[in-house]
Design an enzyme around this catalytic site. Structure first.
Site, PDB file in Angstrom:
ATOM      1  N   HIS A 108       0.851  -1.196   0.000  1.00 52.66           N
ATOM      2  CA  HIS A 108       0.000   0.000   0.000  1.00 52.66           C
ATOM      3  C   HIS A 108       0.886   1.245   0.000  1.00 52.66           C
ATOM      4  O   HIS A 108       1.914   1.279   0.668  1.00 52.66           O
ATOM      5  CB  HIS A 108      -0.901  -0.017   1.239  1.00 52.66           C
ATOM      6  CG  HIS A 108      -2.026   0.975   1.134  1.00 52.66           C
ATOM      7  ND1 HIS A 108      -1.814   2.323   1.271  1.00 52.66           N
ATOM      8  CD2 HIS A 108      -3.346   0.808   0.864  1.00 52.66           C
ATOM      9  CE1 HIS A 108      -2.974   2.951   1.095  1.00 52.66           C
ATOM     10  NE2 HIS A 108      -3.911   2.054   0.840  1.00 52.66           N
ATOM     11  N   GLU A 146      -3.977   1.315  -7.274  1.00 50.57           N
ATOM     12  CA  GLU A 146      -4.376   2.436  -6.415  1.00 50.57           C
ATOM     13  C   GLU A 146      -3.463   3.636  -6.681  1.00 50.57           C
ATOM     14  O   GLU A 146      -2.423   3.782  -6.026  1.00 50.57           O
ATOM     15  CB  GLU A 146      -4.249   2.043  -4.945  1.00 50.57           C
ATOM     16  CG  GLU A 146      -5.197   0.953  -4.514  1.00 50.57           C
ATOM     17  CD  GLU A 146      -5.521   1.088  -3.032  1.00 50.57           C
ATOM     18  OE1 GLU A 146      -6.704   0.989  -2.699  1.00 50.57           O
ATOM     19  OE2 GLU A 146      -4.601   1.303  -2.234  1.00 50.57           O
TER      20      GLU A 146
HETATM   21  P1  PGA Z   1      -9.689   5.533  -0.058  1.00 46.28           P
HETATM   22  O1  PGA Z   1      -8.453   4.584   0.224  1.00 46.28           O
HETATM   23  O2  PGA Z   1     -10.835   4.664  -0.468  1.00 46.28           O
HETATM   24  O3  PGA Z   1      -9.931   6.242   1.238  1.00 46.28           O
HETATM   25  O4  PGA Z   1      -9.283   6.468  -1.158  1.00 46.28           O
HETATM   26  C1  PGA Z   1      -8.229   3.434  -0.546  1.00 46.28           C
HETATM   27  C2  PGA Z   1      -7.041   2.719  -0.005  1.00 46.28           C
HETATM   28  O5  PGA Z   1      -6.132   3.386   0.518  1.00 46.28           O
HETATM   29  O6  PGA Z   1      -6.967   1.481  -0.041  1.00 46.28           O
END
Ligand code: PGA
Length: 214
Positions: A91, A140
Site C-alpha cells: 500500500h 491504487e
Molecule cells: P480511499 O483509500 O478509499 O480512502 O481512497 C483506498 C485505499 O487506501 O486502499
C-alpha cells in the site's frame, strides 16, 4: 467467472466497540456472488472474526517480514494465518510513511505465501514491480487515495489491461476514492474484478451500498 472481490481497508480506525457494531451491521448486507474481505486493525481481528458471518473473509493490513521470534511490535504470518485469508502488501501509505521498499515487499509476499495467506499487492501504476507468485493486484493511484478524486474508469481499465497484458493470470482490483456512487463504473468491465475501499468503508451503510451496487 470469479465473484467480484470487495475489500474494506479500515486502516488505523475504530475502537473495539465501533468495530463490533460495524461487523454486526455488515452481516445484514445482502451479499450475492461477491466475495467480501474485511481488513481491520490487528487488535480487532479476533473480535471481528467472532461476529462476522462465515462467508465473509478477513484480511490483515500488514505482515512481518520475519517468522515468529524476537521482533518487537511485529505480527507474523503464523499468527495471522489463524485469522486471515488475505493480506494487503505494498500500500502506498506503507511505502511512503514506513519506507517499505521492493525488497521488503517481496519478503512480505513470501511470508504470506509461506503461511497460505493470499497477498493483495497494491500497485501505484502499471509500471510498479509485482513480485512473483502474486495473483491479486490492487491498482491504487496515489492521487486518488483519500482525496475524493478517483481515477477515471477508462484510465483504471487501461492500467488494469496493461498489467494483465504482462501477466494475464492476475486479478486486478481498483482502489482510490471509491464509493457507492462510482463503484459500478469501475466494476462494469471484465478488466477490473473488484475494489479496495478505504474511507468509504468506515461508514457501514455506505460500505453495504458499495457491496449492493458493485
Ligand atoms: P480511499 O483509500 O478509499 O480512502 O481512497 C483506498 C485505499 O487506501 O486502499
Amino acid at each position: 467467472m470469479d465473484p467480484l472481490l470487495i475489500v474494506a481497508n479500515l486502516k488505523s480506525n475504530k475502537t473495539e466497540e465501533e468495530a463490533k457494531t460495524w461487523a454486526e451491521e455488515l452481516n445484514k448486507a445482502s451479499i450475492q456472488n461477491k466475495e467480501i474481505v474485511v481488513c481491520p486493525s490487528f487488535i480487532h481481528l479476533s473480535t471481528v472474526r467472532k461476529i462476522l458471518s462465515p462467508g465473509i473473509k478477513l484480511g490483515a493490513q500488514d505482515i512481518s517480514i520475519f517468522d515468529e521470534g524476537p521482533y518487537t511490535g511485529e505480527v507474523n504470518g503464523k499468527q495471522l494465518k489463524e485469522f486471515v485469508s488475505y493480506v494487503l502488501i505494498g500500500h502506498s501509505e506503507r511505502r511512503e510513511s514506513f519506507k517499505e521498499d521492493q525488497v521488503t515487499l517481496e519478503k512480505k509476499v513470501n511470508q504470506a505465501i509461506k503461511f497460505g495467506i493470499t497477498p493483495i499487492f497494491c500497485v501505484q501504476d502499471e509500471n510498479t514491480e509485482i513480485p512473483e507468485n502474486v495473483k491479486i493486484v490492487a491498482y491504487e493511484p496515489v492521487f486518488a487515495i483519500g482525496s475524493g478524486n478517483p481515477d477515471t474508469p477508462e484510465n483504471a481499465k487501461n492500467v488494469a489491461d496493461s498489467i494483465r497484458k504482462k501477466n494475464p493470470n492476475l486479478k486486478v482490483l481498483y482502489g482510490g476514492s471509491l464509493n457507492s456512487e462510482n463503484v459500478r463504473s469501475f466494476t462494469n468491465t471484465q478488466s477490473i474484478r473488484g475494489v479496495l475501499v478505504g474511507g468509504a468503508s468506515l461508514d457501514i451503510n455506505e460500505f453495504t451500498k458499495i457491496i449492493e451496487k458493485a
